[in-house]
Motif scaffolding. Structure first.
Motif, PDB file in Angstrom:
ATOM      1  N   ALA A 100      -8.568  -1.920   9.774  1.00  0.00           N
ATOM      2  CA  ALA A 100      -9.421  -0.503   9.931  1.00  0.00           C
ATOM      3  C   ALA A 100      -8.686   0.837   9.733  1.00  0.00           C
ATOM      4  O   ALA A 100      -8.656   1.534   9.075  1.00  0.00           O
ATOM      5  N   GLN A 101      -6.929  -0.168  10.310  1.00  0.00           N
ATOM      6  CA  GLN A 101      -6.093   1.216  11.029  1.00  0.00           C
ATOM      7  C   GLN A 101      -5.781   1.775   9.097  1.00  0.00           C
ATOM      8  O   GLN A 101      -5.268   2.965   9.448  1.00  0.00           O
ATOM      9  N   LYS A 102      -5.704   0.887   8.155  1.00  0.00           N
ATOM     10  CA  LYS A 102      -5.159   1.401   7.229  1.00  0.00           C
ATOM     11  C   LYS A 102      -5.866   2.100   5.831  1.00  0.00           C
ATOM     12  O   LYS A 102      -5.839   2.799   5.163  1.00  0.00           O
ATOM     13  N   GLY A 103      -7.208   1.222   6.640  1.00  0.00           N
ATOM     14  CA  GLY A 103      -7.906   2.094   5.134  1.00  0.00           C
ATOM     15  C   GLY A 103      -8.220   1.349   4.424  1.00  0.00           C
ATOM     16  O   GLY A 103      -8.538   1.881   3.672  1.00  0.00           O
ATOM     17  N   THR A 104      -7.828  -0.163   4.488  1.00  0.00           N
ATOM     18  CA  THR A 104      -7.469  -0.829   3.203  1.00  0.00           C
ATOM     19  C   THR A 104      -8.899  -1.925   3.762  1.00  0.00           C
ATOM     20  O   THR A 104      -9.866  -2.122   4.798  1.00  0.00           O
ATOM     21  N   ARG A 105      -9.133  -2.840   2.263  1.00  0.00           N
ATOM     22  CA  ARG A 105      -9.943  -3.491   2.103  1.00  0.00           C
ATOM     23  C   ARG A 105      -9.886  -4.812   2.744  1.00  0.00           C
ATOM     24  O   ARG A 105      -8.965  -5.133   1.943  1.00  0.00           O
ATOM     25  N   LEU A 106     -10.644  -5.532   3.369  1.00  0.00           N
ATOM     26  CA  LEU A 106     -10.274  -7.357   3.760  1.00  0.00           C
ATOM     27  C   LEU A 106     -12.053  -7.656   3.487  1.00  0.00           C
ATOM     28  O   LEU A 106     -12.660  -7.590   3.962  1.00  0.00           O
ATOM     29  N   VAL A 107     -11.296  -8.752   2.459  1.00  0.00           N
ATOM     30  CA  VAL A 107     -12.138  -9.781   2.167  1.00  0.00           C
ATOM     31  C   VAL A 107     -12.258 -10.517   3.413  1.00  0.00           C
ATOM     32  O   VAL A 107     -10.798 -10.662   3.284  1.00  0.00           O
ATOM     33  N   GLU A 108     -13.388 -11.519   3.704  1.00  0.00           N
ATOM     34  CA  GLU A 108     -13.164 -12.794   3.833  1.00  0.00           C
ATOM     35  C   GLU A 108     -13.865 -13.958   4.504  1.00  0.00           C
ATOM     36  O   GLU A 108     -14.693 -13.883   3.040  1.00  0.00           O
ATOM     37  N   VAL A 109     -12.996 -15.141   3.684  1.00  0.00           N
ATOM     38  CA  VAL A 109     -14.076 -16.597   4.064  1.00  0.00           C
ATOM     39  C   VAL A 109     -13.480 -17.162   4.772  1.00  0.00           C
ATOM     40  O   VAL A 109     -12.278 -16.573   6.429  1.00  0.00           O
ATOM     41  N   ASP A 110     -14.209 -17.454   5.910  1.00  0.00           N
ATOM     42  CA  ASP A 110     -14.842 -18.823   6.375  1.00  0.00           C
ATOM     43  C   ASP A 110     -14.713 -20.435   6.135  1.00  0.00           C
ATOM     44  O   ASP A 110     -15.136 -21.110   6.065  1.00  0.00           O
ATOM     45  N   LEU A 111     -13.658 -20.983   6.855  1.00  0.00           N
ATOM     46  CA  LEU A 111     -13.575 -22.477   6.086  1.00  0.00           C
ATOM     47  C   LEU A 111     -14.898 -23.003   6.266  1.00  0.00           C
ATOM     48  O   LEU A 111     -15.778 -24.089   6.325  1.00  0.00           O
TER      49      LEU A 111
ATOM     50  N   VAL B 244       0.984  -0.633   0.218  1.00  0.00           N
ATOM     51  CA  VAL B 244      -0.191  -0.433   0.204  1.00  0.00           C
ATOM     52  C   VAL B 244       0.756   1.506   0.125  1.00  0.00           C
ATOM     53  O   VAL B 244       0.578   1.945  -0.823  1.00  0.00           O
ATOM     54  N   ASP B 245       2.022   1.182   0.532  1.00  0.00           N
ATOM     55  CA  ASP B 245       3.105   2.416   0.697  1.00  0.00           C
ATOM     56  C   ASP B 245       3.525   3.231  -0.043  1.00  0.00           C
ATOM     57  O   ASP B 245       3.912   3.919  -0.948  1.00  0.00           O
ATOM     58  N   LEU B 246       3.888   1.495  -0.955  1.00  0.00           N
ATOM     59  CA  LEU B 246       4.575   2.088  -2.339  1.00  0.00           C
ATOM     60  C   LEU B 246       3.603   2.021  -3.645  1.00  0.00           C
ATOM     61  O   LEU B 246       4.201   2.341  -5.036  1.00  0.00           O
ATOM     62  N   GLY B 247       2.247   2.362  -2.959  1.00  0.00           N
ATOM     63  CA  GLY B 247       1.409   3.485  -3.833  1.00  0.00           C
ATOM     64  C   GLY B 247       0.575   1.684  -4.771  1.00  0.00           C
ATOM     65  O   GLY B 247       0.112   2.213  -5.815  1.00  0.00           O
ATOM     66  N   TYR B 248       0.568   0.398  -4.601  1.00  0.00           N
ATOM     67  CA  TYR B 248      -0.429  -0.286  -5.218  1.00  0.00           C
ATOM     68  C   TYR B 248      -1.322  -0.629  -4.951  1.00  0.00           C
ATOM     69  O   TYR B 248      -1.941  -0.563  -3.312  1.00  0.00           O
ATOM     70  N   ASP B 249      -2.438  -1.131  -5.345  1.00  0.00           N
ATOM     71  CA  ASP B 249      -3.858  -1.675  -4.979  1.00  0.00           C
ATOM     72  C   ASP B 249      -3.893  -2.459  -4.993  1.00  0.00           C
ATOM     73  O   ASP B 249      -4.127  -3.637  -5.222  1.00  0.00           O
ATOM     74  N   ALA B 250      -3.691  -2.314  -3.407  1.00  0.00           N
ATOM     75  CA  ALA B 250      -4.103  -3.778  -2.762  1.00  0.00           C
ATOM     76  C   ALA B 250      -5.234  -3.904  -1.625  1.00  0.00           C
ATOM     77  O   ALA B 250      -4.997  -3.874  -1.122  1.00  0.00           O
ATOM     78  N   ASP B 251      -5.844  -5.147  -2.023  1.00  0.00           N
ATOM     79  CA  ASP B 251      -6.967  -5.684  -0.732  1.00  0.00           C
ATOM     80  C   ASP B 251      -6.597  -6.860  -0.300  1.00  0.00           C
ATOM     81  O   ASP B 251      -5.090  -7.428  -0.824  1.00  0.00           O
ATOM     82  N   GLY B 252      -6.669  -7.281   0.658  1.00  0.00           N
ATOM     83  CA  GLY B 252      -6.716  -7.722   1.826  1.00  0.00           C
ATOM     84  C   GLY B 252      -7.482  -9.357   1.300  1.00  0.00           C
ATOM     85  O   GLY B 252      -9.002  -9.351   1.185  1.00  0.00           O
TER      86      GLY B 252
ATOM     87  N   PRO C 160      -8.254 -14.721  17.275  1.00  0.00           N
ATOM     88  CA  PRO C 160      -7.003 -13.979  16.967  1.00  0.00           C
ATOM     89  C   PRO C 160      -6.378 -13.434  15.904  1.00  0.00           C
ATOM     90  O   PRO C 160      -6.295 -11.936  15.900  1.00  0.00           O
ATOM     91  N   SER C 161      -6.248 -14.575  15.511  1.00  0.00           N
ATOM     92  CA  SER C 161      -5.351 -13.615  13.721  1.00  0.00           C
ATOM     93  C   SER C 161      -6.158 -13.121  12.767  1.00  0.00           C
ATOM     94  O   SER C 161      -6.138 -11.595  12.290  1.00  0.00           O
ATOM     95  N   GLY C 162      -7.481 -13.121  13.485  1.00  0.00           N
ATOM     96  CA  GLY C 162      -8.663 -12.584  12.650  1.00  0.00           C
ATOM     97  C   GLY C 162      -9.083 -11.413  12.849  1.00  0.00           C
ATOM     98  O   GLY C 162      -8.826 -10.210  12.108  1.00  0.00           O
ATOM     99  N   THR C 163      -8.714 -11.133  14.073  1.00  0.00           N
ATOM    100  CA  THR C 163      -8.745  -9.736  14.458  1.00  0.00           C
ATOM    101  C   THR C 163      -7.171  -8.991  14.561  1.00  0.00           C
ATOM    102  O   THR C 163      -7.907  -7.626  14.108  1.00  0.00           O
ATOM    103  N   TYR C 164      -6.360  -9.830  13.769  1.00  0.00           N
ATOM    104  CA  TYR C 164      -5.094  -8.075  13.989  1.00  0.00           C
ATOM    105  C   TYR C 164      -5.292  -7.814  12.258  1.00  0.00           C
ATOM    106  O   TYR C 164      -4.706  -7.245  12.469  1.00  0.00           O
ATOM    107  N   ALA C 165      -5.807  -8.943  11.858  1.00  0.00           N
ATOM    108  CA  ALA C 165      -5.883  -8.661  10.153  1.00  0.00           C
ATOM    109  C   ALA C 165      -7.084  -7.117   9.714  1.00  0.00           C
ATOM    110  O   ALA C 165      -6.776  -6.832   9.503  1.00  0.00           O
TER     111      ALA C 165
END
Lengths: 341, 341
Positions: free
Chosen positions: A99-110, A68-76, A89-94
């Protein structure tokens, strides 16, 4: 020790470069290494859409932050693996990072989306947990990238990961895996390119990056990975690196420069035997791809226990005879060692 | 645990074969492994004359014993290296074995015959001791075999040695060394074939063989080898073997089966640049071969100290543009890890 770049007091030493850095210059160093890896291996260009495989650990969060800082369009993309005491807790960190970075996180749950967790899937498919986990993640990375229209999947494999995977592939002289162990695998037949922008950074460096950037991450190792072979290869290489700093980087870069022809024929032969899985479209040599087989077996095991059936995975309708992960994974990135998230 | 062959009580376990053996069947097992290596790699045939490079350690004495008992015409070659407190007892073990077995031991002594020992030669030639030692031994093996009319030089490199050398060559991706790391190197231009009949036995097994056969050997490691990289590679592989018995054998045999093409072109290019050393006839790319350079530098260093000049090495007059050890050793067997004596 002084910072190699600005001569201020160094806060971290990078022994293989015989250099120290202050906090600010270390972050710049990390950015430069990622930038260089991306350019050297033609991983992506600005304007392309990247999906970063995010586990909540240091590597994947550092990667996301750097891209993101290098300017790429990167979702998680975060995949909940249903590992008790670890996945939550892993999901909570992600999510907190997104939220902090203002980027989009896609979620899948097995468990929610595919009806199994790593432990039950592994048991139903008679695999070790790391194998079931890697197979699931690689499949879902690919599928999610296709569904979301991303150009490239970026994983957080660092130098230590890649050197350990390389050692494992060489200990077995597995030519097909060696042929596929590249920092960038081109996209094919509707499947996205796969890239590893952290191959020039060690895991000690990605951890230091997160700490210096104030990124909270999952510090615990996955409880299911204890004792796996990949960790043994890491230990062996760490002992060698300790005696001769730079050994790992020379090992991996020497392979890219001089060992790159290994297994090309075997990999090509394997590719010729591939056809699309009738259920999901992923390439496979078997009647049903390894992922769909796992899902089917997990569903059977769970209905044997009288549990209600879960959502059945949807086929990736847009995909023909693509090159993605499949049966024992000739389309995937490597044998073992996690999926770089 | 019972003996795999005769069901008597086992005295040794070979974990990678998941087998135990009684004393007698273990000796038979060792003979069979050596016999199989010799046949598989066309190392030699009965009637040929072999010169066994003997250090007085377990590997070389086991090798000599096994070859003689298998019916091969095998003399020994002992090289006195002038290492205080180590070379003298090593020579005693070699001589005692020869006397007990009734076999012929050829002796060369570095200080007496070439005017230097490993320490002074290494210092004069600005090499680490293991490099000066390996260079000297490989040169003298070749030269002595040519002078004595032997068909083949046999060294005691075991499976652990070869796996560790392979790991070192791969960590550096040294293609020329990889191309030359074979269990049997054909003779060329008057130089003898070089073979490693112990590649199917581990060093634990050669030690057990000596103990069970009542062969006394030098137990101490060479004091100059402490901390060398080769021992670090052995440690790393031992840790992997401990977790997964059979890893080393699979690593080495996989390389022979599937990695054998590596570096062939590079090695061929190197061979094309070789010419006979004007002083000794050994192939080299330099004006004077590395061994003759070492001898010359050692002589100069010793005359600078006012010591009387020693015997100057005699040229191998019978040899043209042979392929033997030479400058940085493209004709030798491998990078590091001792010379298998």
């Amino acid at each position: 020790m002084k910072c190699r770049s600005c001569r201020a007091k160094a806060v971290i030493e990078v022994r293989r470069h015989n250099a120290g850095f202050c906090a600010e210059c270390f972050v710049t160093y990390c950015r430069n290494q990622v930038s260089r890896a991306i350019d050297e291996h033609k991983m992506m260009v600005p304007g392309e859409r990247a999906l970063v495989a995010v586990s909540g650990g240091k590597d994947s969060l550092a990667l996301w932050d750097l891209l993101v800082d290098l300017g790429y369009d990167a979702d998680g993309l975060y995949i909940g693996l249903g590992i008790a005491g670890y996945s939550e807790p892993s999901g909570t960190y992600a999510r907190a990072f997104a939220a902090q970075k203002g980027t989009r996180l896609v979620e899948v749950d097995l468990p929610r989306d595919f009806g199994y967790d790593v432990r039950s899937g592994a048991a139903a498919d008679k695999r070790v947990p790391c194998s079931a986990c890697g197979l699931s993640k690689r499949h879902i990375f690919d599928r999610s990238a296709v569904e979301g229209g991303y150009d490239v999947v970026a994983t957080g494999h660092n130098l230590d990961d890649e050197a350990a995977v390389l050692l494992g592939n060489l200990l077995h002289w597995d030519l097909a895996y060696l042929a596929r162990q590249r920092p960038a695998l081109p996209g094919r037949d509707g499947f996205p390119r796969k890239v590893k922008p952290l191959v020039r950074l060690s895991e000690r460096e990605t951890a230091a990056y997160c700490i210096l950037r104030g990124i909270d991450y999952q510090v615990e190792e996955c409880p299911m990975s204890a004792g796996n072979k990949h960790l043994g290869y890491k230990d062996a290489l760490n002992a060698i690196e300790e005696r001769s700093p730079g050994s790992k980087a020379a090992f991996y870069s020497g392979f890219l420069e001089r060992g790159s022809g290994l297994g090309a024929e075997v990999a090509e032969q394997e590719r010729e035997g591939l056809h699309p899985c009738p259920s999901c479209g992923a390439p496979t040599v078997a009647p049903l791809c390894a992922f769909c087989r796992l899902v089917e077996r997990a569903a059977r095991a769970s209905s044997d226990k009288g549990e209600p059936p879960k959502r059945i995975p949807v086929a990736v309708a847009t995909v023909g005879s693509g090159l993605g992960p499949r049966d024992e994974d000739p389309g995937g990135q490597e044998r073992a060692g996690g999926s770089g998230t």
